[in-house]
Design a protein around this motif. Sequence first.
Motif, PDB file in Angstrom:
ATOM      1  N   TYR A 117      -8.280  -1.782   3.387  1.00 53.72           N
ATOM      2  CA  TYR A 117      -7.439  -0.869   2.639  1.00 53.72           C
ATOM      3  C   TYR A 117      -7.994  -0.776   1.219  1.00 53.72           C
ATOM      4  CZ  TYR A 117      -4.031  -1.648   6.360  1.00 53.72           C
ATOM      5  OH  TYR A 117      -3.405  -1.739   7.569  1.00 53.72           O
ATOM      6  N   HIS A 118      -7.957   0.418   0.649  1.00 52.59           N
ATOM      7  CA  HIS A 118      -8.412   0.625  -0.726  1.00 52.59           C
ATOM      8  C   HIS A 118      -7.386   1.500  -1.428  1.00 52.59           C
ATOM      9  CE1 HIS A 118     -10.787   2.661  -3.933  1.00 52.59           C
ATOM     10  NE2 HIS A 118     -11.163   1.409  -4.123  1.00 52.59           N
ATOM     11  N   LYS A 119      -6.923   1.044  -2.585  1.00 48.30           N
ATOM     12  CA  LYS A 119      -5.951   1.820  -3.349  1.00 48.30           C
ATOM     13  C   LYS A 119      -6.432   1.900  -4.789  1.00 48.30           C
ATOM     14  CE  LYS A 119      -1.109   2.509  -4.369  1.00 48.30           C
ATOM     15  NZ  LYS A 119       0.258   2.194  -3.991  1.00 48.30           N
ATOM     16  N   ARG A 120      -6.474   3.127  -5.326  1.00 52.63           N
ATOM     17  CA  ARG A 120      -6.866   3.347  -6.708  1.00 52.63           C
ATOM     18  C   ARG A 120      -5.701   3.998  -7.430  1.00 52.63           C
ATOM     19  NH1 ARG A 120      -8.769   7.623  -9.692  1.00 52.63           N
ATOM     20  NH2 ARG A 120      -8.872   8.939  -7.846  1.00 52.63           N
ATOM     21  N   LEU A 121      -5.319   3.419  -8.550  1.00 54.14           N
ATOM     22  CA  LEU A 121      -4.227   3.965  -9.338  1.00 54.14           C
ATOM     23  C   LEU A 121      -4.763   4.990 -10.332  1.00 54.14           C
ATOM     24  CD1 LEU A 121      -2.277   0.680 -10.167  1.00 54.14           C
ATOM     25  CD2 LEU A 121      -1.825   2.311  -8.338  1.00 54.14           C
ATOM     26  N   GLU A 122      -4.115   6.129 -10.431  1.00 52.02           N
ATOM     27  CA  GLU A 122      -4.506   7.119 -11.429  1.00 52.02           C
ATOM     28  C   GLU A 122      -3.952   6.748 -12.799  1.00 52.02           C
ATOM     29  OE1 GLU A 122      -3.685  11.076 -10.222  1.00 52.02           O
ATOM     30  OE2 GLU A 122      -4.781  10.865  -8.340  1.00 52.02           O
ATOM     31  N   GLN A 123      -2.796   6.085 -12.820  1.00 47.14           N
ATOM     32  CA  GLN A 123      -2.204   5.613 -14.069  1.00 47.14           C
ATOM     33  C   GLN A 123      -1.695   4.202 -13.853  1.00 47.14           C
ATOM     34  OE1 GLN A 123       0.934   8.273 -15.111  1.00 47.14           O
ATOM     35  NE2 GLN A 123      -0.431   9.844 -15.890  1.00 47.14           N
ATOM     36  N   GLY A 124      -1.728   3.393 -14.897  1.00 46.93           N
ATOM     37  CA  GLY A 124      -1.184   2.038 -14.827  1.00 46.93           C
ATOM     38  C   GLY A 124      -2.148   1.045 -14.215  1.00 46.93           C
ATOM     39  N   THR A 125      -1.670  -0.172 -14.046  1.00 47.21           N
ATOM     40  CA  THR A 125      -2.481  -1.256 -13.500  1.00 47.21           C
ATOM     41  C   THR A 125      -1.646  -2.063 -12.514  1.00 47.21           C
ATOM     42  OG1 THR A 125      -1.833  -2.729 -15.299  1.00 47.21           O
ATOM     43  CG2 THR A 125      -3.897  -1.501 -15.590  1.00 47.21           C
ATOM     44  N   PHE A 126      -2.349  -2.825 -11.684  1.00 46.86           N
ATOM     45  CA  PHE A 126      -1.680  -3.763 -10.789  1.00 46.86           C
ATOM     46  C   PHE A 126      -1.320  -5.000 -11.600  1.00 46.86           C
ATOM     47  CE2 PHE A 126      -4.333  -1.447  -7.683  1.00 46.86           C
ATOM     48  CZ  PHE A 126      -3.346  -1.075  -6.798  1.00 46.86           C
ATOM     49  N   ALA A 127      -0.146  -5.554 -11.359  1.00 46.47           N
ATOM     50  CA  ALA A 127       0.298  -6.765 -12.046  1.00 46.47           C
ATOM     51  C   ALA A 127       0.353  -7.908 -11.049  1.00 46.47           C
ATOM     52  CB  ALA A 127       1.673  -6.548 -12.669  1.00 46.47           C
ATOM     53  N   PHE A 128      -0.352  -8.991 -11.359  1.00 41.23           N
ATOM     54  CA  PHE A 128      -0.321 -10.171 -10.505  1.00 41.23           C
ATOM     55  C   PHE A 128       1.040 -10.833 -10.594  1.00 41.23           C
ATOM     56  CE2 PHE A 128      -4.929  -9.961 -11.026  1.00 41.23           C
ATOM     57  CZ  PHE A 128      -5.341 -10.228  -9.740  1.00 41.23           C
ATOM     58  N   PRO A 129       1.509 -11.443  -9.505  1.00 38.16           N
ATOM     59  CA  PRO A 129       2.734 -12.246  -9.611  1.00 38.16           C
ATOM     60  C   PRO A 129       2.497 -13.395 -10.594  1.00 38.16           C
ATOM     61  CG  PRO A 129       2.193 -11.844  -7.317  1.00 38.16           C
ATOM     62  CD  PRO A 129       1.030 -11.354  -8.128  1.00 38.16           C
ATOM     63  N   ILE A 130       3.469 -13.663 -11.426  1.00 35.85           N
ATOM     64  CA  ILE A 130       3.301 -14.635 -12.505  1.00 35.85           C
ATOM     65  C   ILE A 130       3.202 -16.060 -11.988  1.00 35.85           C
ATOM     66  CG2 ILE A 130       4.411 -15.584 -14.572  1.00 35.85           C
ATOM     67  CD1 ILE A 130       5.656 -12.795 -14.948  1.00 35.85           C
ATOM     68  N   HIS A 131       3.949 -16.411 -10.955  1.00 41.48           N
ATOM     69  CA  HIS A 131       4.065 -17.796 -10.523  1.00 41.48           C
ATOM     70  C   HIS A 131       2.799 -18.370  -9.892  1.00 41.48           C
ATOM     71  CE1 HIS A 131       5.402 -15.364  -7.097  1.00 41.48           C
ATOM     72  NE2 HIS A 131       4.923 -16.320  -6.343  1.00 41.48           N
ATOM     73  N   ASN A 132       1.969 -17.541  -9.247  1.00 39.84           N
ATOM     74  CA  ASN A 132       0.795 -18.085  -8.555  1.00 39.84           C
ATOM     75  C   ASN A 132      -0.268 -16.998  -8.424  1.00 39.84           C
ATOM     76  OD1 ASN A 132      -0.991 -19.507  -7.026  1.00 39.84           O
ATOM     77  ND2 ASN A 132       0.428 -20.008  -5.393  1.00 39.84           N
ATOM     78  N   ARG A 133      -1.422 -17.195  -9.066  1.00 39.32           N
ATOM     79  CA  ARG A 133      -2.472 -16.189  -9.019  1.00 39.32           C
ATOM     80  C   ARG A 133      -3.481 -16.423  -7.904  1.00 39.32           C
ATOM     81  NH1 ARG A 133      -3.566 -12.908 -13.895  1.00 39.32           N
ATOM     82  NH2 ARG A 133      -5.605 -12.637 -12.947  1.00 39.32           N
ATOM     83  N   THR A 134      -3.447 -17.572  -7.223  1.00 38.32           N
ATOM     84  CA  THR A 134      -4.441 -17.854  -6.195  1.00 38.32           C
ATOM     85  C   THR A 134      -3.989 -17.408  -4.817  1.00 38.32           C
ATOM     86  OG1 THR A 134      -3.602 -20.098  -5.935  1.00 38.32           O
ATOM     87  CG2 THR A 134      -5.408 -19.787  -7.471  1.00 38.32           C
ATOM     88  N   GLN A 135      -2.743 -17.643  -4.470  1.00 34.51           N
ATOM     89  CA  GLN A 135      -2.211 -17.220  -3.176  1.00 34.51           C
ATOM     90  C   GLN A 135      -0.901 -16.492  -3.408  1.00 34.51           C
ATOM     91  OE1 GLN A 135      -1.692 -20.628  -0.687  1.00 34.51           O
ATOM     92  NE2 GLN A 135      -3.819 -20.650  -0.036  1.00 34.51           N
ATOM     93  N   ILE A 136      -0.750 -15.362  -2.732  1.00 32.73           N
ATOM     94  CA  ILE A 136       0.501 -14.627  -2.852  1.00 32.73           C
ATOM     95  C   ILE A 136       1.067 -14.392  -1.459  1.00 32.73           C
ATOM     96  CG2 ILE A 136      -0.110 -13.516  -5.018  1.00 32.73           C
ATOM     97  CD1 ILE A 136      -0.776 -11.000  -3.482  1.00 32.73           C
ATOM     98  N   SER A 137       2.367 -14.301  -1.388  1.00 31.22           N
ATOM     99  CA  SER A 137       3.014 -14.069  -0.097  1.00 31.22           C
ATOM    100  C   SER A 137       2.912 -12.590   0.266  1.00 31.22           C
ATOM    101  CB  SER A 137       4.485 -14.500  -0.170  1.00 31.22           C
ATOM    102  OG  SER A 137       5.189 -13.662  -1.060  1.00 31.22           O
ATOM    103  N   TRP A 138       3.218 -12.289   1.529  1.00 30.83           N
ATOM    104  CA  TRP A 138       3.163 -10.905   1.996  1.00 30.83           C
ATOM    105  C   TRP A 138       4.151 -10.036   1.214  1.00 30.83           C
ATOM    106  CZ3 TRP A 138      -0.032  -7.917   4.482  1.00 30.83           C
ATOM    107  CH2 TRP A 138       0.414  -6.698   4.964  1.00 30.83           C
ATOM    108  N   SER A 139       5.348 -10.567   0.960  1.00 27.90           N
ATOM    109  CA  SER A 139       6.353  -9.787   0.226  1.00 27.90           C
ATOM    110  C   SER A 139       5.915  -9.521  -1.210  1.00 27.90           C
ATOM    111  CB  SER A 139       7.711 -10.502   0.253  1.00 27.90           C
ATOM    112  OG  SER A 139       7.605 -11.779  -0.331  1.00 27.90           O
TER     113      SER A 139
END
Length: 66
Positions: free
Chosen positions: A21-43
């Motif tokens: 899957y590839h997604k490109r934003l025309e405006q804004g940025t993706f924000a990482f979850p604050i609590h854990n940057r190495t592994q994230i849950s599906w939700s």
Amino acid sequence: INRRCNQMKLLHWETGGFVLYHKRLEQGTFAFPIHNRTQISWSDLVLMIEGIQVIKSSQKRRFSMR
């Protein structure tokens, strides 16, 4: 996620093989979850792709009739 945080590629395994899957934003940025940057849950991943950032959430106690 690239350096500018405006593009994301996701490699996902399904029964028939890998899906890219590839997604490109025309405006804004993706924000990482604050609590854990190495592994994230599906939700957390779904929320990040949809642009929803959860700062702080807590579940309130509810009355249950048992």
